[in-house]
Design a protein around this motif. Structure first.
Motif, PDB file in Angstrom:
ATOM      1  N   CYS A 209       0.822  -1.217   0.000  1.00 21.19           N
ATOM      2  CA  CYS A 209       0.000   0.000   0.000  1.00 21.19           C
ATOM      3  C   CYS A 209       0.854   1.264   0.000  1.00 21.19           C
ATOM      4  O   CYS A 209       1.786   1.396   0.792  1.00 21.19           O
ATOM      5  CB  CYS A 209      -0.887  -0.028   1.246  1.00 21.19           C
ATOM      6  N   TYR A 210       0.500   2.220  -0.867  1.00 17.86           N
ATOM      7  CA  TYR A 210       1.215   3.495  -0.912  1.00 17.86           C
ATOM      8  C   TYR A 210       0.974   4.329   0.349  1.00 17.86           C
ATOM      9  O   TYR A 210       1.693   5.280   0.631  1.00 17.86           O
ATOM     10  CB  TYR A 210       0.802   4.305  -2.141  1.00 17.86           C
ATOM     11  N   ASN A 211      -0.077   3.981   1.087  1.00 13.70           N
ATOM     12  CA  ASN A 211      -0.328   4.704   2.336  1.00 13.70           C
ATOM     13  C   ASN A 211       0.231   3.976   3.555  1.00 13.70           C
ATOM     14  O   ASN A 211      -0.088   4.334   4.701  1.00 13.70           O
ATOM     15  CB  ASN A 211      -1.831   4.971   2.487  1.00 13.70           C
ATOM     16  N   GLY A 217      -4.202  -3.267   3.318  1.00  8.89           N
ATOM     17  CA  GLY A 217      -3.905  -1.905   2.896  1.00  8.89           C
ATOM     18  C   GLY A 217      -5.066  -0.950   3.061  1.00  8.89           C
ATOM     19  O   GLY A 217      -6.075  -1.261   3.711  1.00  8.89           O
ATOM     20  N   CYS A 218      -4.930   0.245   2.450  1.00 13.70           N
ATOM     21  CA  CYS A 218      -5.946   1.290   2.594  1.00 13.70           C
ATOM     22  C   CYS A 218      -7.184   0.996   1.758  1.00 13.70           C
ATOM     23  O   CYS A 218      -8.266   1.496   2.028  1.00 13.70           O
ATOM     24  CB  CYS A 218      -5.357   2.645   2.218  1.00 13.70           C
ATOM     25  N   GLY A 219      -6.996   0.216   0.718  1.00 14.30           N
ATOM     26  CA  GLY A 219      -8.129  -0.162  -0.127  1.00 14.30           C
ATOM     27  C   GLY A 219      -8.461   0.840  -1.212  1.00 14.30           C
ATOM     28  O   GLY A 219      -9.359   0.588  -2.028  1.00 14.30           O
ATOM     29  N   CYS A 221      -5.698   3.205  -2.719  1.00 12.88           N
ATOM     30  CA  CYS A 221      -4.579   3.651  -3.569  1.00 12.88           C
ATOM     31  C   CYS A 221      -4.421   2.675  -4.750  1.00 12.88           C
ATOM     32  O   CYS A 221      -4.948   1.563  -4.711  1.00 12.88           O
ATOM     33  CB  CYS A 221      -3.293   3.754  -2.739  1.00 12.88           C
ATOM     34  N   CYS A 224      -3.215  -0.853  -3.836  1.00 12.40           N
ATOM     35  CA  CYS A 224      -4.214  -1.660  -3.126  1.00 12.40           C
ATOM     36  C   CYS A 224      -5.299  -2.164  -4.076  1.00 12.40           C
ATOM     37  O   CYS A 224      -5.731  -3.312  -3.978  1.00 12.40           O
ATOM     38  CB  CYS A 224      -4.863  -0.846  -2.013  1.00 12.40           C
TER      39      CYS A 224
HETATM   40 ZN    ZN Z   1      -3.299   1.476  -0.253  1.00 10.22          ZN
END
Ligand code: ZN
Length: 250
Positions: A209-211, A217-219, A221, A224
């Motif tokens: 995940c980029y976040n 992950g964030c779901g 980005c 994700c």
């Molecule tokens: Zn993400």
């Protein structure tokens, strides 16, 4: 004299003991994300000795480095080297190297995602190649993939072949750049992890995940979304995707 010295010598096809095969050694370029973790899992099954190398270039989330350290140890890499390449961060301006540039789902004017870090894989594969030379490894394995991320020019097969040629010529030594995921889509990459009974570990303990959120992950980005879409596809028809994977890797 031993009585055996007069015994007729038997001819066998086996090589003399002194020529037994050397230990196969590989280096995996390892970020702790889904792709490189899957590559590490496969490499550990295929090579006698596997070393992981992680590049610290001031990526958005230093947590990535910690995740990589834990996974390399847990999976059983012979060693794990974390190399400081923050000099890349001084030159390359990208959403991955600057906290004040948000990751965008839209492409930039040049058609590339704003997570593109110019020269990243040129630098990483050069350093991994030097490390391979140093420890006598005959393969550098990287999880780059042309199928899903054709936006990154340094993930394409043509680039990898050119880079391999440059390393072999520049160091005058045989070295293979191995890209197990090059022609796989994300669903097939999940299938590969599952083939080695490691789908739960890749799903829950890797960081893509980029976040900077582990596992699912964030779901939202781009990383994700791609990861979840692939997992959903794989879990919908695992047998048929395993069959495609088997055909592609035969
Ligand atoms: Zn993400």
């Amino acid at each position: 004299m031993s009585s055996e010295s007069n015994a007729p010598q038997t001819q066998t096809a086996e090589p003399p003991r002194s020529t037994k095969p050397a230990i196969s050694k590989a280096i995996v370029v390892f970020s702790g994300g889904q792709d490189s973790t899957t590559c590490l899992i496969q490499a550990l099954a295929q090579y006698d000795e596997v070393h992981a190398i992680t590049f610290d270039y001031g990526q958005r989330h230093s947590q990535e480095i910690e995740v990589a350290k834990q996974l390399a140890q847990k999976l059983g890499a012979a060693s794990h080297k974390v190399l400081d390449v923050t000099l890349l961060n001084e030159l390359a301006i990208s959403a991955l190297t600057r906290d004040n540039i948000p990751v965008s789902n839209d492409l930039m004017d040049n058609g590339l995602p704003n997570t593109f870090v110019p020269g990243r894989n040129i630098l990483f594969l050069t350093l991994a190649g030097i490390y391979a030379y140093q420890i006598g490894a005959d393969a550098v394995i990287t999880g780059v993939c042309e199928t899903d991320f054709s936006g990154y020019p340094d993930c394409r097969n043509d680039f990898i072949k050119a880079m391999e040629s440059a390393l072999v010529q520049g160091m005058d030594r045989q070295l293979r750049l191995v890209t197990p995921l090059m022609w796989l889509n994300k669903a097939e990459t999940w299938a590969l992890a599952d083939k080695y009974q490691q789908l739960p570990l890749v799903r829950d303990e890797t960081l893509t995940c980029y976040n900077g959120i582990l596992g699912k992950g964030c779901g939202t980005c781009p990383a994700c979304l791609l990861r979840q879409k692939g997992l959903d596809e794989y879990l919908a028809t695992p047998d048929s995707i395993q069959a495609i994977l088997a055909a592609k890797t035969a």
